[in-house]
Design a protein around this motif. Sequence first.
Motif, PDB file in Angstrom:
ATOM      1  N   THR A  34      35.530  24.258  38.414  1.00  0.00           N
ATOM      2  CA  THR A  34      35.512  24.673  37.380  1.00  0.00           C
ATOM      3  C   THR A  34      35.524  26.300  37.345  1.00  0.00           C
ATOM      4  O   THR A  34      36.136  27.027  36.438  1.00  0.00           O
ATOM      5  N   LEU A  35      35.212  26.930  38.371  1.00  0.00           N
ATOM      6  CA  LEU A  35      35.269  28.310  38.487  1.00  0.00           C
ATOM      7  C   LEU A  35      36.897  28.645  38.675  1.00  0.00           C
ATOM      8  O   LEU A  35      37.345  29.523  37.957  1.00  0.00           O
ATOM      9  N   ARG A  36      37.513  27.817  39.504  1.00  0.00           N
ATOM     10  CA  ARG A  36      38.793  28.042  39.777  1.00  0.00           C
ATOM     11  C   ARG A  36      39.761  27.979  38.370  1.00  0.00           C
ATOM     12  O   ARG A  36      40.764  28.597  37.983  1.00  0.00           O
ATOM     13  N   MET A  37      39.232  27.124  37.276  1.00  0.00           N
ATOM     14  CA  MET A  37      39.953  26.800  36.319  1.00  0.00           C
ATOM     15  C   MET A  37      39.621  27.887  35.208  1.00  0.00           C
ATOM     16  O   MET A  37      40.737  28.430  34.544  1.00  0.00           O
ATOM     17  N   GLU A  38      38.423  28.572  35.430  1.00  0.00           N
ATOM     18  CA  GLU A  38      38.185  29.895  34.651  1.00  0.00           C
ATOM     19  C   GLU A  38      39.048  30.906  35.149  1.00  0.00           C
ATOM     20  O   GLU A  38      39.574  31.851  34.323  1.00  0.00           O
ATOM     21  N   VAL A  39      39.169  30.992  36.422  1.00  0.00           N
ATOM     22  CA  VAL A  39      40.214  31.973  37.052  1.00  0.00           C
ATOM     23  C   VAL A  39      41.685  31.929  36.636  1.00  0.00           C
ATOM     24  O   VAL A  39      42.337  32.697  36.007  1.00  0.00           O
ATOM     25  N   GLY A  46      36.324  33.963  34.673  1.00  0.00           N
ATOM     26  CA  GLY A  46      37.290  34.103  35.701  1.00  0.00           C
ATOM     27  C   GLY A  46      37.575  35.467  36.442  1.00  0.00           C
ATOM     28  O   GLY A  46      37.656  35.388  37.531  1.00  0.00           O
ATOM     29  N   LYS A  47      37.677  36.320  35.599  1.00  0.00           N
ATOM     30  CA  LYS A  47      37.728  37.650  36.071  1.00  0.00           C
ATOM     31  C   LYS A  47      36.718  38.051  36.986  1.00  0.00           C
ATOM     32  O   LYS A  47      36.960  38.741  37.913  1.00  0.00           O
ATOM     33  N   ALA A  50      37.115  35.728  40.368  1.00  0.00           N
ATOM     34  CA  ALA A  50      38.381  35.764  41.155  1.00  0.00           C
ATOM     35  C   ALA A  50      38.487  36.388  42.571  1.00  0.00           C
ATOM     36  O   ALA A  50      38.653  35.889  43.740  1.00  0.00           O
ATOM     37  N   ALA A  51      37.802  37.618  42.691  1.00  0.00           N
ATOM     38  CA  ALA A  51      37.531  38.394  43.886  1.00  0.00           C
ATOM     39  C   ALA A  51      36.722  37.652  44.971  1.00  0.00           C
ATOM     40  O   ALA A  51      37.099  37.584  46.073  1.00  0.00           O
ATOM     41  N   TYR A  52      35.627  36.926  44.249  1.00  0.00           N
ATOM     42  CA  TYR A  52      34.785  36.306  45.187  1.00  0.00           C
ATOM     43  C   TYR A  52      35.391  34.988  45.895  1.00  0.00           C
ATOM     44  O   TYR A  52      35.395  34.794  47.043  1.00  0.00           O
ATOM     45  N   LEU A  53      36.226  34.258  44.980  1.00  0.00           N
ATOM     46  CA  LEU A  53      36.962  33.073  45.648  1.00  0.00           C
ATOM     47  C   LEU A  53      37.789  33.409  46.371  1.00  0.00           C
ATOM     48  O   LEU A  53      38.100  32.871  47.513  1.00  0.00           O
ATOM     49  N   LYS A  54      38.672  34.429  46.365  1.00  0.00           N
ATOM     50  CA  LYS A  54      39.737  34.894  47.036  1.00  0.00           C
ATOM     51  C   LYS A  54      39.246  35.298  48.474  1.00  0.00           C
ATOM     52  O   LYS A  54      39.945  34.987  49.769  1.00  0.00           O
ATOM     53  N   ARG A 146      45.819  26.644  48.238  1.00  0.00           N
ATOM     54  CA  ARG A 146      44.986  27.487  47.588  1.00  0.00           C
ATOM     55  C   ARG A 146      44.844  28.733  48.326  1.00  0.00           C
ATOM     56  O   ARG A 146      44.755  28.627  49.574  1.00  0.00           O
ATOM     57  N   ASP A 147      44.467  29.986  47.715  1.00  0.00           N
ATOM     58  CA  ASP A 147      44.191  31.196  48.420  1.00  0.00           C
ATOM     59  C   ASP A 147      43.055  31.134  49.428  1.00  0.00           C
ATOM     60  O   ASP A 147      43.011  31.638  50.501  1.00  0.00           O
TER      61      ASP A 147
END
Length: 202
Positions: A34-39, A46-47, A50-54, A146-147
């Motif tokens: 869900t979070l990656r979809m928002e990104v 998503g914005k 994005a930094a947290y996921l990366k 994926r990153d």
Amino acid sequence: MNIAVLGPPGCGKGTQAKLLAAHFGLKHFSLGETLRMEVGKGTELGKKTAAYLKEGKLVPEPIVLDLFRAYVSRNGDQGHILDGYPRTLVQAEALDTILSLSAVVLFEITEEGVQSRVVGRVVDAQGRSYNLDSNRPPAGVETKRRDDDRPQVVQERFRGYLAEVEPILSHYRRRGILLRVNAAGTIGSVLDQLLVGLGRAG
């Protein structure tokens, strides 16, 4: 029936959660997807994430809790498979006020086992995961890495997971709904364990 599926990144819980959702006719919720979809959509959420996921870091609790409450408000009348959720004790305690869980499944695997799986992991445009060694994508399906599947990020995520998961396990152990599963086997063998264990839990 509401089931939470927990485990470190790369343990196969996403694949098994989808199989369980299909088997029991439940709605599948993946916080990560869900979070990656928002990104991918470039939304405001998503914005923010994005930094947290990366960097392989946990998304702040207020964002996660708001997203989950919104999901339940849209799908609350159905049974659910919660894929990788809750991730913290705060989320687990909030979840108790939103849904009643039938079982919490813990996927157990070593860090080495996770790293060996992640080496071959790819995803398609819809976020579905495949493994180039054990679960190849269908012919013609475009995939990418994926990153957050880089080895150093996986290591950081695995150790962060270990630090966060023990209070959650204690929380559900006290309630008697924790089911441990050996996640190191094949997709079929892990699914067999799940169906037997959940049959006993039910």
